[in-house]
Design an enzyme around this catalytic site. Structure first.
Site, short mmCIF file in Angstrom:
data_model
loop_
_atom_site.label_atom_id
_atom_site.label_comp_id
_atom_site.label_asym_id
_atom_site.label_seq_id
_atom_site.Cartn_x
_atom_site.Cartn_y
_atom_site.Cartn_z
N HIS A 187 -10.23 38.29 61.48
CA HIS A 187 -9.49 37.11 61.95
C HIS A 187 -10.40 35.89 62.07
CE1 HIS A 187 -11.10 39.20 65.54
NE2 HIS A 187 -11.20 38.00 66.08
N TYR A 200 -14.28 32.43 53.65
CA TYR A 200 -14.31 33.49 52.63
C TYR A 200 -15.51 33.31 51.73
CZ TYR A 200 -9.62 34.50 54.29
OH TYR A 200 -8.57 34.84 55.08
N ASN A 208 -9.17 45.43 55.31
CA ASN A 208 -10.10 45.80 56.38
C ASN A 208 -9.58 47.03 57.14
OD1 ASN A 208 -11.79 45.94 58.58
ND2 ASN A 208 -11.24 43.93 59.43
#
Lengths: 188, 153
Positions: free
Chosen positions: A157, A125, A148
């Site tokens: 993912h 992230y 998303n």
């Protein structure tokens, strides 16, 4: 009362898309992760959702893209085919236009960067936040991943925590694991 | 009055497709299938222009009725005996369509169905999704409006 036959219904839905009269065409696509709700606008793929209940999705799409939302399988075919190939292990990159008109500013920048994370790799992230220009915005990136509009095709993912934990996934952690395993990015 | 939200087209179509088809079958018999597709394509083209979601049933029935009129004109050359049309369940007053262009949708549908297609009020009420009394009311105020208009011009 005489009801509309399935043939006539199919014919109308095809004609509506053929004449370019739809804001969004959608269909439900079978996949190893369960049914996917998939929608396409005139600009490209605009939704993939694990929540396949059409009523909810149709309302959402009408608010975001315009009221002319109709189930019509033909425009979904390219996405359906590429998803099938991906799940069969025969495709590593999606070659589809994506309609991200509802994403703005930082959210848009993050999704654009997300599209560049390659098959079989993972990023964090924080790293994604940095690439999109805000190194401290890891938490905001988490929210953006959660919303998303086109998971799988934009590979949220492949985004994990700094310590390697999976953290979360809008479709549930089990699906995230399945996808990473399919790509060979998870050993177990 | 609170504006009624326009539903997504999928919802609108799912709700009205069967009644519209039944209506077209009554008006056109076996050529109802092409008219059905044309009706909903026209509805789809006009959908972005809708201002609110009220009277959608009457709106789409008006379109269907109009399509049926066009279909009748297309397939029935001028000068053909009206009796033929009557045998097919098509009254010879189908020319009402253009005359009623300016009426509000519900009144227009009621007038065309009553005087153009000779449907009884209970069927018009079913088509419009309203009571029989409301159908009568819509037809008579439509006729009154047409009369006033013809006196003005």
């Amino acid at each position: 009362m005489t009801n509309v036959s399935p043939q006539l219904d199919t014919r109308f839905r095809a004609a509506a898309a053929e004449e370019g009269l739809l804001d969004v065409a959608y269909d439900v696509v079978e996949s190893p992760l369960g049914e996917l709700f998939v929608g396409v606008s005139d600009r490209g793929l605009c939704v993939i959702s694990y929540e396949a209940d059409p009523d909810l999705q149709v309302e959402r799409l009408a608010r975001g893209f315009g009221s002319r939302v109709l189930r019509s399988p033909r425009p979904i075919d390219p996405a359906r085919r590429q998803l099938d190939e991906y799940f069969a292990g025969k495709r590593k990159r999606f070659d589809l236009d994506v309609d991200l008109r509802l994403a703005r500013d930082f959210g848009r920048a993050v999704l654009d960067e997300l599209g560049r994370v390659p098959f079989g790799e993972v990023t964090t992230y924080g790293a994604l936040a940095a690439k999109a220009g805000k190194p401290k915005a890891a938490r905001a990136v988490g929210t953006i991943m959660n919303r998303n509009p086109v998971p799988i095709v934009l590979p949220c993912h492949r985004v994990v925590g700094a310590n390697g934990s999976l953290v979360g996934y809008a479709g549930g952690l089990e699906r995230k694991q399945t996808l990473l395993r399919l790509e060979g990015a998870l050993l177990a | 009055m609170e504006p009624v939200r326009i539903p997504p087209f999928e919802t609108f179509y799912a709700e009205h497709k069967d009644p519209v088809f039944a209506h077209l079958r009554r008006l056109l018999g076996s050529s109802a299938e092409d008219a059905f597709q044309e009706t909903f394509l026209r509805a789809l083209r006009a959908y972005p222009e809708l201002r609110h979601g009220r009277h959608l049933r009457a709106w789409v029935f008006t379109i269907a009725t109009r399509v049926a009129i066009d279909e009748t004109r297309r397939t029935r050359p001028r000068g053909e005996l009206p009796e033929v049309a009557v045998e097919d369940g098509l009254p010879p007053h189908a020319e009402l369509g253009p005359l009623t262009d300016e009426l509000p949708p519900k009144e227009r549908a009621a007038v065309v169905l009553r005087y153009g297609f000779d449907l009884p009020y209970d069927e018009i009420a079913a088509a419009l999704g309203s009571s029989e009394a409301a159908a009568r009311q819509a037809a008579s105020s439509g006729v009154r409006r047409l009369r006033e208009r013809s006196q003005e011009s």
